[in-house]
Design a protein around this motif. Structure first.
Motif, PDB file in Angstrom:
ATOM      1  N   GLY A 173      38.382  35.546  52.753  1.00  0.00           N
ATOM      2  CA  GLY A 173      39.560  36.112  52.091  1.00  0.00           C
ATOM      3  C   GLY A 173      39.627  37.611  52.311  1.00  0.00           C
ATOM      4  O   GLY A 173      38.610  38.268  52.529  1.00  0.00           O
ATOM      5  N   ALA A 174      40.834  38.130  52.222  1.00  0.00           N
ATOM      6  CA  ALA A 174      41.056  39.567  52.379  1.00  0.00           C
ATOM      7  C   ALA A 174      40.300  40.335  51.306  1.00  0.00           C
ATOM      8  O   ALA A 174      39.973  39.782  50.254  1.00  0.00           O
ATOM      9  CB  ALA A 174      42.556  39.871  52.272  1.00  0.00           C
ATOM     10  N   ALA A 175      40.044  41.608  51.555  1.00  0.00           N
ATOM     11  CA  ALA A 175      39.550  42.483  50.503  1.00  0.00           C
ATOM     12  C   ALA A 175      40.556  42.439  49.357  1.00  0.00           C
ATOM     13  O   ALA A 175      41.764  42.529  49.583  1.00  0.00           O
ATOM     14  CB  ALA A 175      39.402  43.907  51.033  1.00  0.00           C
TER      15      ALA A 175
ATOM     16  N   GLY B 124      39.383  38.395  45.659  1.00  0.00           N
ATOM     17  CA  GLY B 124      38.579  37.892  44.546  1.00  0.00           C
ATOM     18  C   GLY B 124      37.280  37.205  44.937  1.00  0.00           C
ATOM     19  O   GLY B 124      36.696  36.481  44.133  1.00  0.00           O
ATOM     20  N   LYS B 125      36.800  37.448  46.147  1.00  0.00           N
ATOM     21  CA  LYS B 125      35.578  36.776  46.616  1.00  0.00           C
ATOM     22  C   LYS B 125      34.361  37.101  45.745  1.00  0.00           C
ATOM     23  O   LYS B 125      33.626  36.202  45.343  1.00  0.00           O
ATOM     24  CB  LYS B 125      35.263  37.180  48.072  1.00  0.00           C
ATOM     25  N   SER B 126      34.141  38.386  45.481  1.00  0.00           N
ATOM     26  CA  SER B 126      32.936  38.767  44.723  1.00  0.00           C
ATOM     27  C   SER B 126      33.013  38.261  43.287  1.00  0.00           C
ATOM     28  O   SER B 126      31.995  37.859  42.705  1.00  0.00           O
ATOM     29  CB  SER B 126      32.752  40.289  44.752  1.00  0.00           C
ATOM     30  N   THR B 127      34.208  38.274  42.717  1.00  0.00           N
ATOM     31  CA  THR B 127      34.413  37.747  41.363  1.00  0.00           C
ATOM     32  C   THR B 127      34.112  36.253  41.336  1.00  0.00           C
ATOM     33  O   THR B 127      33.434  35.749  40.437  1.00  0.00           O
ATOM     34  CB  THR B 127      35.863  38.017  40.921  1.00  0.00           C
TER      35      THR B 127
ATOM     36  N   VAL C   3      42.228  28.865  41.538  1.00  0.00           N
ATOM     37  CA  VAL C   3      40.942  29.569  41.562  1.00  0.00           C
ATOM     38  C   VAL C   3      40.266  29.466  40.191  1.00  0.00           C
ATOM     39  O   VAL C   3      39.074  29.191  40.086  1.00  0.00           O
ATOM     40  CB  VAL C   3      41.127  31.049  41.980  1.00  0.00           C
ATOM     41  N   ASP C   4      41.066  29.668  39.128  1.00  0.00           N
ATOM     42  CA  ASP C   4      40.531  29.586  37.752  1.00  0.00           C
ATOM     43  C   ASP C   4      39.960  28.217  37.433  1.00  0.00           C
ATOM     44  O   ASP C   4      38.974  28.102  36.707  1.00  0.00           O
ATOM     45  CB  ASP C   4      41.657  29.829  36.734  1.00  0.00           C
ATOM     46  N   GLN C   5      40.636  27.175  37.920  1.00  0.00           N
ATOM     47  CA  GLN C   5      40.316  25.812  37.472  1.00  0.00           C
ATOM     48  C   GLN C   5      39.317  25.091  38.364  1.00  0.00           C
ATOM     49  O   GLN C   5      38.883  23.997  38.025  1.00  0.00           O
ATOM     50  CB  GLN C   5      41.610  24.991  37.380  1.00  0.00           C
TER      51      GLN C   5
END
Ligand code: GDP
Ligand code: MG
Length: 189
Positions: A22-24, A27-30, A172-174
């Motif tokens: 995914g782009a910067a 939300g990858k690190s999150t 993403v949340d679910q």
């Protein structure tokens, strides 16, 4: 019309290589922090911080990835699940990871954060202490689009055992991640 997508479930064999894409600002690190232990995650920004004292220092990118690849190889050969938190929007970046998984005999799974451009750009703009230059985000988004929709061979042909693409913040949340330790060995019965 509202979407009625069902909850996405990701089943991770253990061990496996999990490649976040995914782009910067997507939300990858999150995502990694929410679903994985810190010791399971190899982050390119973290290696930049270790080598240069600054996770944004692009001058150490080559050295950062050399370390990341070295540690990835060690971990996969040791048979431990490992997540790579880097943009991975370039086929060559993914190839460098896939070849190591193949050598270790470990399956590679991709999790793609394909969120709307407006959301990624807004998250980046709101980001503290540093925002990434918008032109860089646009480049990431374009390369991700090409990896997903072509032209060119695309993500589906690269050797991932499974690819999960998440399209919006609700998905993403679910998302539910389950780990599959595989069949019990006769000694465990
Ligand atoms: P990365 O560059 O892909 O690693 O993205 P980050 O995980 O650092 O997230 C970028 C920004 O978006 C940060 O300010 C996060 O707090 C925010 N962010 C990430 N994921 C979410 C999310 O699921 N919901 C919301 N509201 N913000 C998020
Ligand atoms: Mg990050």
């Amino acid at each position: 019309m509202p979407h009625h997508r069902s909850v996405v479930e990701i089943i991770l064999p253990e061990p496996s290589l999990v490649v976040l894409i995914g782009a910067a600002g997507s939300g990858k690190s999150t995502f990694a922090a929410r679903h994985f232990a810190p010791t399971e995650v190899l982050s390119s920004d973290r290696y930049r911080a270790i080598l240069a004292g600054d996770e944004a220092d692009q001058s150490v990118t080559k050295a950062a990835f050399a370390r990341l690849h070295r540690d990835l190889t060690s971990r996969l050969l040791a048979g431990v699940l490992t997540v790579v938190d880097a943009t991975n929007v370039e086929p060559s970046a993914r190839r460098a990871l896939l070849v190591r998984a193949r050598t270790a005999g470990v399956p590679a799974l991709a999790i793609v954060l394909d969120l709307p451009d407006t959301i990624v750009l807004a998250r980046n703009a709101a980001r503290r202490p540093r925002t990434v230059d918008e032109s860089v985000i646009h480049r990431h988004l374009a390369r991700l689009r090409r990896s997903l929709d072509g032209p060119g061979p695309g993500l589906g042909t690269e050797g991932f055992a499974a690819i999960t693409t998440l399209h919006d913040p609700t998905e993403v949340d679910q998302v539910v991640i389950r780990r599959d330790p595989g069949p019990l060995s006769p000694l465990d019965r």
